[in-house]
Every structure is written in C-alpha cells, then in structure tokens.
Design a protein around this motif. Structure first.
Motif, PDB file in Angstrom:
ATOM      1  N   GLY A 269       0.808  -1.214   0.000  1.00 50.60           N
ATOM      2  CA  GLY A 269       0.000   0.000   0.000  1.00 50.60           C
ATOM      3  C   GLY A 269       0.836   1.256   0.000  1.00 50.60           C
ATOM      4  O   GLY A 269       2.069   1.220   0.136  1.00 50.60           O
ATOM      5  N   VAL A 270       0.167   2.363  -0.168  1.00 50.36           N
ATOM      6  CA  VAL A 270       0.817   3.669  -0.134  1.00 50.36           C
ATOM      7  C   VAL A 270       0.327   4.403   1.102  1.00 50.36           C
ATOM      8  O   VAL A 270      -0.872   4.390   1.409  1.00 50.36           O
ATOM      9  CB  VAL A 270       0.543   4.475  -1.426  1.00 50.36           C
ATOM     10  CG1 VAL A 270      -0.957   4.685  -1.643  1.00 50.36           C
ATOM     11  CG2 VAL A 270       1.265   5.815  -1.403  1.00 50.36           C
ATOM     12  N   ILE A 271       1.244   5.015   1.846  1.00 49.73           N
ATOM     13  CA  ILE A 271       0.880   5.724   3.069  1.00 49.73           C
ATOM     14  C   ILE A 271       1.237   7.204   2.966  1.00 49.73           C
ATOM     15  O   ILE A 271       2.139   7.597   2.229  1.00 49.73           O
ATOM     16  CB  ILE A 271       1.572   5.120   4.309  1.00 49.73           C
ATOM     17  CG1 ILE A 271       3.103   5.188   4.185  1.00 49.73           C
ATOM     18  CG2 ILE A 271       1.105   3.695   4.546  1.00 49.73           C
ATOM     19  CD1 ILE A 271       3.837   4.819   5.466  1.00 49.73           C
ATOM     20  N   ARG A 272       0.496   8.007   3.728  1.00 46.61           N
ATOM     21  CA  ARG A 272       0.752   9.447   3.844  1.00 46.61           C
ATOM     22  C   ARG A 272       0.341   9.886   5.240  1.00 46.61           C
ATOM     23  O   ARG A 272      -0.290   9.131   5.975  1.00 46.61           O
ATOM     24  CB  ARG A 272      -0.051  10.209   2.798  1.00 46.61           C
ATOM     25  CG  ARG A 272      -1.548   9.915   2.829  1.00 46.61           C
ATOM     26  CD  ARG A 272      -2.252  10.555   1.645  1.00 46.61           C
ATOM     27  NE  ARG A 272      -3.591  10.054   1.457  1.00 46.61           N
ATOM     28  CZ  ARG A 272      -4.693  10.822   1.491  1.00 46.61           C
ATOM     29  NH1 ARG A 272      -4.592  12.113   1.732  1.00 46.61           N
ATOM     30  NH2 ARG A 272      -5.880  10.296   1.290  1.00 46.61           N
ATOM     31  N   ARG A 273       0.712  11.094   5.616  1.00 46.99           N
ATOM     32  CA  ARG A 273       0.362  11.592   6.943  1.00 46.99           C
ATOM     33  C   ARG A 273      -1.135  11.841   7.028  1.00 46.99           C
ATOM     34  O   ARG A 273      -1.746  12.344   6.078  1.00 46.99           O
ATOM     35  CB  ARG A 273       1.117  12.900   7.245  1.00 46.99           C
ATOM     36  CG  ARG A 273       2.582  12.702   7.565  1.00 46.99           C
ATOM     37  CD  ARG A 273       3.297  14.022   7.831  1.00 46.99           C
ATOM     38  NE  ARG A 273       3.296  14.891   6.662  1.00 46.99           N
ATOM     39  CZ  ARG A 273       4.102  14.735   5.617  1.00 46.99           C
ATOM     40  NH1 ARG A 273       4.960  13.732   5.592  1.00 46.99           N
ATOM     41  NH2 ARG A 273       4.058  15.555   4.584  1.00 46.99           N
ATOM     42  N   LYS A 274      -1.694  11.491   8.172  1.00 43.51           N
ATOM     43  CA  LYS A 274      -3.120  11.721   8.385  1.00 43.51           C
ATOM     44  C   LYS A 274      -3.401  13.211   8.551  1.00 43.51           C
ATOM     45  O   LYS A 274      -2.610  13.952   9.145  1.00 43.51           O
ATOM     46  CB  LYS A 274      -3.581  10.988   9.647  1.00 43.51           C
ATOM     47  CG  LYS A 274      -3.983   9.544   9.431  1.00 43.51           C
ATOM     48  CD  LYS A 274      -4.577   8.947  10.691  1.00 43.51           C
ATOM     49  CE  LYS A 274      -5.039   7.518  10.463  1.00 43.51           C
ATOM     50  NZ  LYS A 274      -5.575   6.909  11.701  1.00 43.51           N
ATOM     51  N   GLY A 275      -4.556  13.633   8.045  1.00 46.31           N
ATOM     52  CA  GLY A 275      -5.025  14.992   8.287  1.00 46.31           C
ATOM     53  C   GLY A 275      -4.193  16.071   7.638  1.00 46.31           C
ATOM     54  O   GLY A 275      -4.241  17.229   8.069  1.00 46.31           O
ATOM     55  N   GLU A 276      -3.416  15.738   6.609  1.00 45.91           N
ATOM     56  CA  GLU A 276      -2.563  16.735   5.965  1.00 45.91           C
ATOM     57  C   GLU A 276      -2.750  16.670   4.451  1.00 45.91           C
ATOM     58  O   GLU A 276      -2.725  15.594   3.853  1.00 45.91           O
ATOM     59  CB  GLU A 276      -1.104  16.485   6.334  1.00 45.91           C
ATOM     60  CG  GLU A 276      -0.174  17.602   5.912  1.00 45.91           C
ATOM     61  CD  GLU A 276       1.198  17.466   6.546  1.00 45.91           C
ATOM     62  OE1 GLU A 276       2.189  17.495   5.805  1.00 45.91           O
ATOM     63  OE2 GLU A 276       1.271  17.315   7.787  1.00 45.91           O
ATOM     64  N   LYS A 277      -2.923  17.828   3.832  1.00 42.31           N
ATOM     65  CA  LYS A 277      -3.127  17.901   2.389  1.00 42.31           C
ATOM     66  C   LYS A 277      -1.800  17.710   1.672  1.00 42.31           C
ATOM     67  O   LYS A 277      -0.800  18.336   1.999  1.00 42.31           O
ATOM     68  CB  LYS A 277      -3.735  19.250   2.011  1.00 42.31           C
ATOM     69  CG  LYS A 277      -4.046  19.395   0.528  1.00 42.31           C
ATOM     70  CD  LYS A 277      -4.652  20.755   0.229  1.00 42.31           C
ATOM     71  CE  LYS A 277      -4.927  20.912  -1.263  1.00 42.31           C
ATOM     72  NZ  LYS A 277      -5.484  22.251  -1.580  1.00 42.31           N
ATOM     73  N   LEU A 278      -1.794  16.817   0.687  1.00 38.29           N
ATOM     74  CA  LEU A 278      -0.585  16.577  -0.084  1.00 38.29           C
ATOM     75  C   LEU A 278      -0.380  17.673  -1.125  1.00 38.29           C
ATOM     76  O   LEU A 278      -1.351  18.253  -1.634  1.00 38.29           O
ATOM     77  CB  LEU A 278      -0.675  15.233  -0.810  1.00 38.29           C
ATOM     78  CG  LEU A 278      -0.581  13.967   0.028  1.00 38.29           C
ATOM     79  CD1 LEU A 278      -0.916  12.756  -0.839  1.00 38.29           C
ATOM     80  CD2 LEU A 278       0.805  13.810   0.635  1.00 38.29           C
ATOM     81  N   PRO A 279       0.882  17.977  -1.489  1.00 40.15           N
ATOM     82  CA  PRO A 279       1.121  18.840  -2.652  1.00 40.15           C
ATOM     83  C   PRO A 279       0.407  18.266  -3.879  1.00 40.15           C
ATOM     84  O   PRO A 279       0.264  17.041  -4.009  1.00 40.15           O
ATOM     85  CB  PRO A 279       2.647  18.793  -2.814  1.00 40.15           C
ATOM     86  CG  PRO A 279       3.170  18.463  -1.450  1.00 40.15           C
ATOM     87  CD  PRO A 279       2.138  17.558  -0.839  1.00 40.15           C
ATOM     88  N   LEU A 280      -0.022  19.120  -4.771  1.00 42.15           N
ATOM     89  CA  LEU A 280      -0.861  18.710  -5.896  1.00 42.15           C
ATOM     90  C   LEU A 280      -0.247  17.577  -6.702  1.00 42.15           C
ATOM     91  O   LEU A 280      -0.880  16.542  -6.938  1.00 42.15           O
ATOM     92  CB  LEU A 280      -1.132  19.910  -6.808  1.00 42.15           C
ATOM     93  CG  LEU A 280      -1.931  19.616  -8.086  1.00 42.15           C
ATOM     94  CD1 LEU A 280      -3.286  19.028  -7.754  1.00 42.15           C
ATOM     95  CD2 LEU A 280      -2.060  20.875  -8.927  1.00 42.15           C
ATOM     96  N   VAL A 281       1.004  17.736  -7.141  1.00 47.94           N
ATOM     97  CA  VAL A 281       1.605  16.718  -7.999  1.00 47.94           C
ATOM     98  C   VAL A 281       1.823  15.412  -7.233  1.00 47.94           C
ATOM     99  O   VAL A 281       1.730  14.325  -7.808  1.00 47.94           O
ATOM    100  CB  VAL A 281       2.927  17.240  -8.609  1.00 47.94           C
ATOM    101  CG1 VAL A 281       4.038  17.339  -7.561  1.00 47.94           C
ATOM    102  CG2 VAL A 281       3.357  16.352  -9.774  1.00 47.94           C
TER     103      VAL A 281
END
Length: 298
Positions: A269-281
């Motif tokens: 899977g792919v993970i990212r920080r919770k509750g934070e908007k990713l940069p567009l690209v």
C-alpha cells in the motif's frame, strides 16, 4: 532569529559534529559556530554540550530540534506549493520505497508516470517498513510504499495498492523444485533463509509456518532480496518471497514453487500523513499508484 540559524542548528544536531556540519553546508566552521552561538544567546539556553569529539543536544536542544525541523519541513512544503502553483507539472515528489519494490516495479511506476508528467522531479528514499513510516510521520517524505499496508495507524493513512502472493523459493536441486505446487508443511525439516527481525516480511513467513504446524529453523538471515535468493539458489536453505521480489532475474536463480496450503499473501500500500493535504503533484502520483497495475512483463 534567522532561517540560516535554524538550518545550521538542525544540521549540527543531525551530524553531532560542527566540522562535519560545516562541510555539508559548504561554509566555514567559524560561520556555523557563530550562528549557533547567536541562536543560543537569543533563546537564552545552551543547545549543545561537548561529549568527547561530538556535540550532544541538551534537553532544551532536543525540544527545540523537533520544532525547528517542523518549521523547515513546512517551509519546504510551502516552496513546493508555490512552484506547483506556478507550474503544477514542475513539482517534486518525495517518496519512499522498500527494497523489494524499488528493484522490481519502481522503474515502471516512474517511467509510466513521467510519460504524462515529464518535468516532475523525484526525491527517492529507500528504507525498511518501520523507517519509512517514521520518515512519513516526520515529514522527510510525503508518500511511501510499504508492505503490509497498515490497516489502522495513529499518524499515517494507508491505502492498499495490491495484494500479492508469496511463493516457496527452493534450491534448483531440491526434490520439490519441479513441483507445480506444495504444502508449506512439506518444508518443515528444511533450513530457512529469512529477512532479519526488523523487516515486515519476517512475521508474515513465521505466521504462515505456524499455520502449517511448525516453527521454521532459521539458519541464515539477509537484508536484501538478492542475498536471500542467492543463498537459496546456492543450496543454503529455502525461503518464502513475494511475487514482486521475483519479477527480475539474477545471476543464479532458485526454483519458485506455488504454495497451495496455506495460501500466503501480503498487502502492498501507499501511506501518507493523516489529516494533511498533499502537494498537488504528489497527490496525482498517489492516485496513479492506486490505479497502476503492472503486468508480469514489466
């Protein structure tokens, strides 16, 4: 307080050495020392103490480091957001990968994505399951591909990309090497070659062996897929490896056999920080990863 002071402070804290920090910053050691001293005077606290040849953070220094790193990470993200505002196709994607993915399908991911986004830059970071989660939490990277995909985590959000099967990996001369499929229980008496305890694949294999009614006899441990494949091919034992780790060829090849009982799988899977908007690209790349289906020929 100046931005340069924060940058110099974080670099010295990470290197624990003034000279090494100055070399990486490409400035004179006296300039780094002066900025750290001015920062300490402004804060009214001592940030470092000498310990042998190294510098050690004080309690106040450790507290200030986490805040300083947050500030610099926020600044990096702000710069990226402005760059993307001016040109969404010229941003930078900071992403981490485990070894098994980076050796097998990472080239396919990046090559296919850059066909439609040729100007996007990638900052890649390789690590273990634990270190990649920590890097995402700390803002060192924005995304990471990990396995297994965490179902619930306090600080990161995981989205499953794919579920892959694990196969038995045997020496070419093994009696079961020509089998279409085997039961895992048939490897009960065999020596095993496994990843070390810090790798997420190890508990998957251990649990599968437990389901088959035995505890594997571990004779060799390795840190990389190539090491494990090589040891197995050389007759040092057997192992279980995921499909992604078997997609490319090496100099000496083990036999690969399907396991019919129990069926052993893992999620990627792919993970990212919770509750934070990713940069567009970066968010576009995240969606691409979730939709990308590499063929076995990739």
């Amino acid at each position: 307080m100046e931005l340069r002071q924060l940058q110099y402070f974080v670099k010295v804290a990470r290197k624990q050495h003034m000279t090494q920090a100055a070399e990486e910053l490409h400035v004179a050691q006296s300039a780094v020392s002066r900025q750290i001293r001015q920062l300490e005077e402004e804060l009214g606290v001592q940030l470092f103490v000498q310990k042998g040849r190294n510098l050690q953070l004080t309690s106040a220094g450790r507290l200030f480091l986490s805040r300083a790193e947050d500030i610099l990470n926020d600044l990096d993200r702000a710069v990226i957001e402005i760059q993307e505002f001016l040109d969404p196709e010229a941003g930078e994607i900071r992403v981490g990968f485990p070894h098994s993915v980076s050796m097998s399908i990472l080239p396919s991911f990046i090559s296919c994505f850059r066909q439609d986004h040729p100007n996007v830059k990638f900052r890649l970071r390789q690590g273990t399951y634990t270190s990649l989660i920590r890097d995402v939490m700390d803002g060192v990277i924005d995304l990471a591909i990990v396995s297994p995909c965490p179902e619930s985590h306090e600080h990161v959000k995981g989205e499953v990309m794919l579920t892959e099967e694990l196969f038995a990996v045997l020496p070419p001369s093994h009696p079961l090497a020509e089998s279409v499929s085997i039961r895992l229980e048939q490897l009960r008496e065999e020596p095993f070659v496994l990843f070390g305890e810090q790798y997420s694949l190890r508990p998957i294999v251990m649990n599968a062996c437990q389901q088959a009614g035995f505890v594997p006899k571990i004779e060799f441990e390795g840190d990389e897929t190539d090491t494990i494949r090589g040891l197995v091919a050389a007759g040092m034992g057997v192992s279980l490896l995921p499909e992604l780790a078997l997609r490319y060829s090496t100099l000496i090849e083990p036999a690969v056999v399907k396991i019919m009982d129990p069926k052993v799988t893992r999620t990627v899977g792919v993970i990212r920080r919770k509750g934070e908007k990713l940069p567009l690209v970066t968010d576009i790349f995240r969606q691409f990863l979730l939709e990308f289906k590499p063929s076995r020929a990739d």
